[in-house]
Design an enzyme around this catalytic site. Structure first.
Site, PDB file in Angstrom:
ATOM      1  N   SER A  24      32.068  43.887  46.645  1.00 27.59           N
ATOM      2  CA  SER A  24      31.498  42.441  46.645  1.00 27.59           C
ATOM      3  C   SER A  24      30.673  42.118  47.705  1.00 27.59           C
ATOM      4  O   SER A  24      29.651  43.187  47.741  1.00 27.59           O
ATOM      5  CB  SER A  24      32.938  41.473  46.933  1.00 27.59           C
ATOM      6  OG  SER A  24      32.580  40.380  46.868  1.00 27.59           O
ATOM      7  N   HIS A  51      30.711  41.462  42.612  1.00 27.39           N
ATOM      8  CA  HIS A  51      30.932  40.063  42.771  1.00 27.39           C
ATOM      9  C   HIS A  51      29.601  39.560  42.723  1.00 27.39           C
ATOM     10  O   HIS A  51      28.738  39.808  43.775  1.00 27.39           O
ATOM     11  CB  HIS A  51      31.916  39.563  43.672  1.00 27.39           C
ATOM     12  CG  HIS A  51      33.192  39.973  43.444  1.00 27.39           C
ATOM     13  ND1 HIS A  51      34.151  39.905  44.504  1.00 27.39           N
ATOM     14  CD2 HIS A  51      33.808  40.330  42.427  1.00 27.39           C
ATOM     15  CE1 HIS A  51      35.375  40.386  44.027  1.00 27.39           C
ATOM     16  NE2 HIS A  51      35.356  40.611  42.881  1.00 27.39           N
ATOM     17  N   ASP A 147      40.244  41.791  46.112  1.00 34.33           N
ATOM     18  CA  ASP A 147      40.178  42.333  44.593  1.00 34.33           C
ATOM     19  C   ASP A 147      40.048  43.700  44.551  1.00 34.33           C
ATOM     20  O   ASP A 147      39.388  44.153  45.569  1.00 34.33           O
ATOM     21  CB  ASP A 147      38.981  41.491  44.079  1.00 34.33           C
ATOM     22  CG  ASP A 147      38.861  41.620  42.424  1.00 34.33           C
ATOM     23  OD1 ASP A 147      39.853  42.126  41.803  1.00 34.33           O
ATOM     24  OD2 ASP A 147      37.580  41.309  41.882  1.00 34.33           O
TER      25      ASP A 147
END
Length: 207
Positions: A24, A51, A147
């Site tokens: 991310s 992401h 995540d």
């Protein structure tokens, strides 16, 4: 720095068939170390979830292809997963590994976001662990949420190799720290160390 958290597991017969990578915030910086280091003769398929803003076109292929030896593409639903290639999750779609009579292929879904994220790293990692079992390498990079933690646990439970970016090298250490709090991974390395590890596995014909 090379810091295996426990004794590395044996390499599965036939080596590793796939590498899944999740990141991310700060993940692009780490990928700029990893992906250009992968040789054109790599035998494993590489699937990447990063992401990204859902409402913008991804530029990952344009960013990485000129720097890398492997062919790269943004994943399309039902694409075959082919050895020696890199597939990026498109914005606003979960990327999954599906089994099929002709071999594994990409699935894209618009199921609800996980950890406010679509694509979700957990979705990719868990589906890949189901398909590849011990022949999977999972790499979790820099990021600002959790995540990927459950996905990395699934990879470990299936017997795959687990690698987490050293939090000290991450611009956003929350994601690697969450993984390290949840499980004892095989390797904790900065991006350049992960690149060297993958190159070594390839040299030993395990990737």
């Amino acid at each position: 720095m090379s810091s295996p958290a426990h004794t590395p597991r044996p390499v599965p017969p036939g080596g590793y068939a796939a590498i899944v990578v999740g990141g991310s915030a700060g993940g692009i910086d780490a990928l700029l170390e990893l992906l250009p280091a992968l040789p054109a003769t790599l035998q494993a398929a590489v699937l990447v979830v990063l992401h990204l803003p859902r409402d913008r076109r991804s530029l990952l292929v344009e960013i990485f292809q000129p720097r890398c030896a492997l062919p790269m593409r943004e994943a399309q639903d039902k694409d075959a997963i082919t050895p020696g290639s890199v597939s990026f999750a498109p914005p606003d779609y979960h990327l999954l590994v599906d089994a099929g009579p002709q071999g594994p292929h990409v699935g894209l879904s618009v199921d609800p976001p996980l950890h406010f994220s679509r694509p979700s790293i957990d979705v990719l990692f868990e589906s890949a662990a189901d398909h590849y079992g011990p022949r999977l390498v999972g790499i979790l990079l820099s990021g600002a949420n959790e995540d990927g933690v459950h996905g990395l646990q699934a990879i470990q439970a299936a017997g795959g190799l687990t690698i987490v970016q050293d939090p000290a090298s991450a611009s956003m250490p929350t994601m690697p720290q969450a993984a390290l709090a949840a499980l004892a991974v095989d390797h904790i390395l900065p991006p350049e160390g992960i690149a060297r590890l993958l190159a070594d596995l390839h040299q030993r014909q395990q990737l």
